[in-house]
Design an enzyme around this catalytic site. Structure first.
Site: not given
Length: 327
Positions: A79-80, A127-128, A145, A151, A238
């Site tokens: 996805k990156d 996106r999230r 981040r 996180r 992305c």
């Protein structure tokens, strides 16, 4: 062949993923050495990804090492990877995919529906963020981040009510016992390529191409190719608020690809979700066709930087469902 120098980012997740690839190459009889490479995204853990440049922020240093011959292959979270081809490089293998869905880790074991209005959910993904806001549950989102443990600590230390991360990463690190809800793609559609790895090599290295080809999973490659083709046709990076997920499904005569896509306004005020089904052997056309459908139905107005509408390529090969997903 000589020892394969496998390039990887330095994070715990990246090295875990690369070790998974290395172990399978070793099982096939190859000697493998992991080479740690620091990317721009790793150096700066504070700036939002979209401000760092978004697309390719975790990739460019690994690709430079490949071009310069300091490594023989690089392992990426797919996805990156930018959707545009990299000159002189090729995706030698896309191994079988881990679960692509997103996951919530929230205080007190809560789900999204149980978190009260005003609860703050952390994620570094536009996106999230957009899809969480679009749910209309009254939650707030906070840019976040850092590595996975950083996180998760934001929740355990009480700084946030919850965080959303890729389930695949949590599983690979053995942290999935902390998940309080696996998010249904009808609510939050994953990023194109999420849960999949990519082994990138120099395009002219035939020996290494043969060595890594055994890791390739054709169904995974077809699914992520369709998802990334949608993203490329939208001309979105992305880090754009675009979700996509393809699945191999049983068709009337043979297996087919079912592709879902979503474009969401950054503030969650509106979204367009559509799906298409097409041949398993034409994933690029399926992704381009769904992108065209999304644009025709107004996706460009939600995210102004997206490409203008174009006619779907090979439209006769797809069956269109022009209703919102989950309706």
């Amino acid at each position: 062949m000589s020892t394969i120098r496998l390039g990887t980012r330095r994070s715990a997740l990246a090295t875990t993923q690369s070790t998974w690839v290395a172990d399978r190459l070793r099982a096939a009889g190859h000697d493998v050495e992991l080479v740690l490479v620091t990317t721009d995204g790793d150096r700066d853990q504070r700036t939002a990804l979209r401000q760092l440049g978004g697309t390719g922020v975790f990739v460019s240093a690994l690709r430079s090492a490949l071009h310069e011959g300091r490594i023989d292959a690089a392992v990426h979270s797919l996805k990156d990877l930018p959707t545009a081809p990299a000159e002189g490089l090729a995706l030698g293998a896309i191994p079988v995919r881990e679960d692509p869905r997103d996951a919530l880790v929230a205080r007190d074991g809560m789900t999204l529906g149980e978190l009260p209005p005003g609860a703050v959910i952390g994620t570094g993904s536009p996106r999230r963020q957009a899809q969480l806001l679009a749910l209309g549950l009254g939650h707030r989102v906070s840019d976040l981040r850092g590595n996975v443990d950083t996180r998760l600590a934001a929740v355990t230390e009480g700084r946030l009510d919850g965080v959303v991360l890729a389930l695949a990463g949590l599983r690979r690190l053995g942290r999935d016992d902390q998940v309080t809800e696996i998010l249904d793609p009808i609510q939050v559609l994953p990023a194109p390529g999420q849960g999949a790895l990519a082994v990138e090599i120099r395009a002219d290295d035939r020996t290494l191409r043969e060595a890594v080809a055994a890791l390739d999973d054709p169904d995974t490659r077809a699914c992520v190719t369709a998802e990334r083709s949608l993203l490329a046709a939208l001309e979105a990076g992305c880090s754009a608020p675009v979700g996509a997920l393809a699945d191999v499904v049983i068709g009337d005569d043979r297996d087919e690809l079912s592709l879902r896509g979503a474009v969401v306004a950054v503030d969650g005020s509106d979204e367009i979700r559509r799906s298409l089904t097409g041949p398993l052997d034409a994933p690029e056309r399926l992704g381009a066709a769904l992108a065209a459908l999304l644009l025709e139905d107004g996706a460009g107005a939600l995210v102004p930087d997206l490409a203008p509408p174009t006619s779907p390529t090979g439209g006769s090969t797809t069956r269109t469902t022009a209703t919102p997903l989950g309706a």
